[in-house]
Design a protein around this motif. Structure first.
Motif, PDB file in Angstrom:
ATOM      1  N   ASN A  33      64.501  37.710  24.098  1.00 49.25           N
ATOM      2  CA  ASN A  33      63.079  37.610  24.428  1.00 49.25           C
ATOM      3  C   ASN A  33      62.507  36.199  24.356  1.00 49.25           C
ATOM      4  OD1 ASN A  33      62.782  40.446  24.955  1.00 49.25           O
ATOM      5  ND2 ASN A  33      62.867  40.759  22.738  1.00 49.25           N
ATOM      6  N   ASP A  34      63.345  35.153  24.455  1.00 52.07           N
ATOM      7  CA  ASP A  34      62.819  33.798  24.612  1.00 52.07           C
ATOM      8  C   ASP A  34      62.052  33.733  25.930  1.00 52.07           C
ATOM      9  OD1 ASP A  34      63.788  32.808  22.246  1.00 52.07           O
ATOM     10  OD2 ASP A  34      65.296  31.488  23.151  1.00 52.07           O
ATOM     11  N   GLU A  35      60.991  32.915  25.980  1.00 57.27           N
ATOM     12  CA  GLU A  35      60.145  32.830  27.172  1.00 57.27           C
ATOM     13  C   GLU A  35      60.605  31.723  28.112  1.00 57.27           C
ATOM     14  OE1 GLU A  35      55.988  32.482  26.314  1.00 57.27           O
ATOM     15  OE2 GLU A  35      55.841  34.572  25.707  1.00 57.27           O
ATOM     16  N   PHE A  36      60.574  32.034  29.410  1.00 53.54           N
ATOM     17  CA  PHE A  36      60.914  31.077  30.455  1.00 53.54           C
ATOM     18  C   PHE A  36      59.925  31.234  31.599  1.00 53.54           C
ATOM     19  CE2 PHE A  36      64.803  31.828  28.138  1.00 53.54           C
ATOM     20  CZ  PHE A  36      65.294  30.551  27.954  1.00 53.54           C
ATOM     21  N   GLU A  37      59.697  30.133  32.330  1.00 54.51           N
ATOM     22  CA  GLU A  37      58.815  30.147  33.488  1.00 54.51           C
ATOM     23  C   GLU A  37      59.642  30.196  34.761  1.00 54.51           C
ATOM     24  OE1 GLU A  37      56.158  26.805  33.441  1.00 54.51           O
ATOM     25  OE2 GLU A  37      55.184  27.445  31.581  1.00 54.51           O
ATOM     26  N   ASP A 102      55.255  37.963  37.644  1.00 57.03           N
ATOM     27  CA  ASP A 102      54.921  38.212  36.240  1.00 57.03           C
ATOM     28  C   ASP A 102      55.552  39.494  35.695  1.00 57.03           C
ATOM     29  OD1 ASP A 102      53.734  37.152  34.032  1.00 57.03           O
ATOM     30  OD2 ASP A 102      51.751  37.987  34.418  1.00 57.03           O
ATOM     31  N   GLU A 105      61.501  41.575  35.116  1.00 60.00           N
ATOM     32  CA  GLU A 105      62.233  41.541  33.854  1.00 60.00           C
ATOM     33  C   GLU A 105      63.635  41.020  34.136  1.00 60.00           C
ATOM     34  OE1 GLU A 105      62.030  45.026  31.290  1.00 60.00           O
ATOM     35  OE2 GLU A 105      60.410  45.779  32.561  1.00 60.00           O
ATOM     36  N   SER A 128      67.857  39.609  26.655  1.00 58.47           N
ATOM     37  CA  SER A 128      66.668  39.782  27.490  1.00 58.47           C
ATOM     38  C   SER A 128      65.863  38.499  27.498  1.00 58.47           C
ATOM     39  CB  SER A 128      65.797  40.917  26.955  1.00 58.47           C
ATOM     40  OG  SER A 128      66.478  42.139  27.039  1.00 58.47           O
ATOM     41  N   LEU A 129      65.296  38.174  28.659  1.00 52.63           N
ATOM     42  CA  LEU A 129      64.452  36.993  28.810  1.00 52.63           C
ATOM     43  C   LEU A 129      63.033  37.432  29.133  1.00 52.63           C
ATOM     44  CD1 LEU A 129      66.814  34.904  31.135  1.00 52.63           C
ATOM     45  CD2 LEU A 129      66.783  34.964  28.634  1.00 52.63           C
ATOM     46  N   ASP A 130      62.045  36.817  28.491  1.00 50.47           N
ATOM     47  CA  ASP A 130      60.643  37.081  28.819  1.00 50.47           C
ATOM     48  C   ASP A 130      60.192  36.078  29.862  1.00 50.47           C
ATOM     49  OD1 ASP A 130      60.257  39.259  27.228  1.00 50.47           O
ATOM     50  OD2 ASP A 130      59.147  38.211  25.657  1.00 50.47           O
ATOM     51  N   LEU A 131      59.535  36.567  30.892  1.00 54.50           N
ATOM     52  CA  LEU A 131      59.022  35.703  31.950  1.00 54.50           C
ATOM     53  C   LEU A 131      57.560  35.413  31.680  1.00 54.50           C
ATOM     54  CD1 LEU A 131      59.820  34.319  34.587  1.00 54.50           C
ATOM     55  CD2 LEU A 131      58.993  36.334  35.792  1.00 54.50           C
ATOM     56  N   ASN A 132      57.207  34.140  31.680  1.00 58.18           N
ATOM     57  CA  ASN A 132      55.834  33.718  31.467  1.00 58.18           C
ATOM     58  C   ASN A 132      55.379  32.942  32.703  1.00 58.18           C
ATOM     59  OD1 ASN A 132      53.361  32.909  30.451  1.00 58.18           O
ATOM     60  ND2 ASN A 132      54.223  31.256  29.230  1.00 58.18           N
TER      61      ASN A 132
END
Length: 176
Positions: A33-37, A102, A105, A128-132
């Motif tokens: 769940n680290d955030e990436f753009e 946005d 996933e 899993s990666l969080d999209l910001n």
């Protein structure tokens, strides 16, 4: 009676005959769940340990997957000879698609296996990666000027392409 059934199939799986006890797999970066753009690079580091009795060629496959669209974005693979009871880091670089939305996933699926004996020795993991998606983000896709060399008083023509990676509509003015 009909019973609704949802079946999720991961893009990288081991054969049912394989065992995970001989290959240890650990995703050390990024964290779950680290955030990436959108457009950002993700550096994946996978530590793989060879518990097989011999020195073996271990192959690691990593797949960046868009769960929302049920689509493989990119797949990479590397093979390294790892001595018995030793471990090696495998590094992969993925880029989140610039047009990611946005609600998309993303997950990276990883599979490590003995190069010539995948049916016996194989392990899997995922992160899993969080999209910001930021509200405001414009990037320059390209720009051109002609002529490329000019002297004082010469006329120079140019064009620039901007891409909106943010979630809000933007009005942009470019000054040179």
């Amino acid at each position: 009676p009909n019973v609704p059934l949802t079946l999720s199939v991961k893009p990288t799986v081991c054969a049912s005959s394989s065992t995970e006890k001989n290959i240890k797999l650990d995703i050390t970066d990024p964290d779950d769940n680290d955030e990436f753009e959108p457009g950002e690079e993700v550096s994946l580091v996978v530590n793989t340990e060879n518990k097989i009795d011999d020195n073996e060629r271990i192959q690691v496959e990593a797949t960046l997957y868009n769960l929302d669209k049920d689509k493989k974005v990119e797949k990479q693979s590397k093979t390294i000879k790892i001595d018995n009871n030793e471990d090696e880091d495998f590094t992969f670089d993925f880029k989140i698609p610039a047009d990611a939305e946005d609600d998309d996933e993303f997950e990276i699926f990883v599979k490590a296996f003995q190069k010539d004996n995948e049916e016996a020795n194989c392990a899997t993991d995922s992160v899993s990666l969080d999209l910001n998606v930021p509200d405001h983000k414009l990037v320059i896709d390209s720009f051109n000027f002609a002529p490329t060399t000019a002297e004082c008083g010469d006329t120079v023509y140019g064009s620039i392409n901007l891409r909106n990676l943010g979630s809000s509509d933007e009005r942009a003015t470019v000054e040179v």
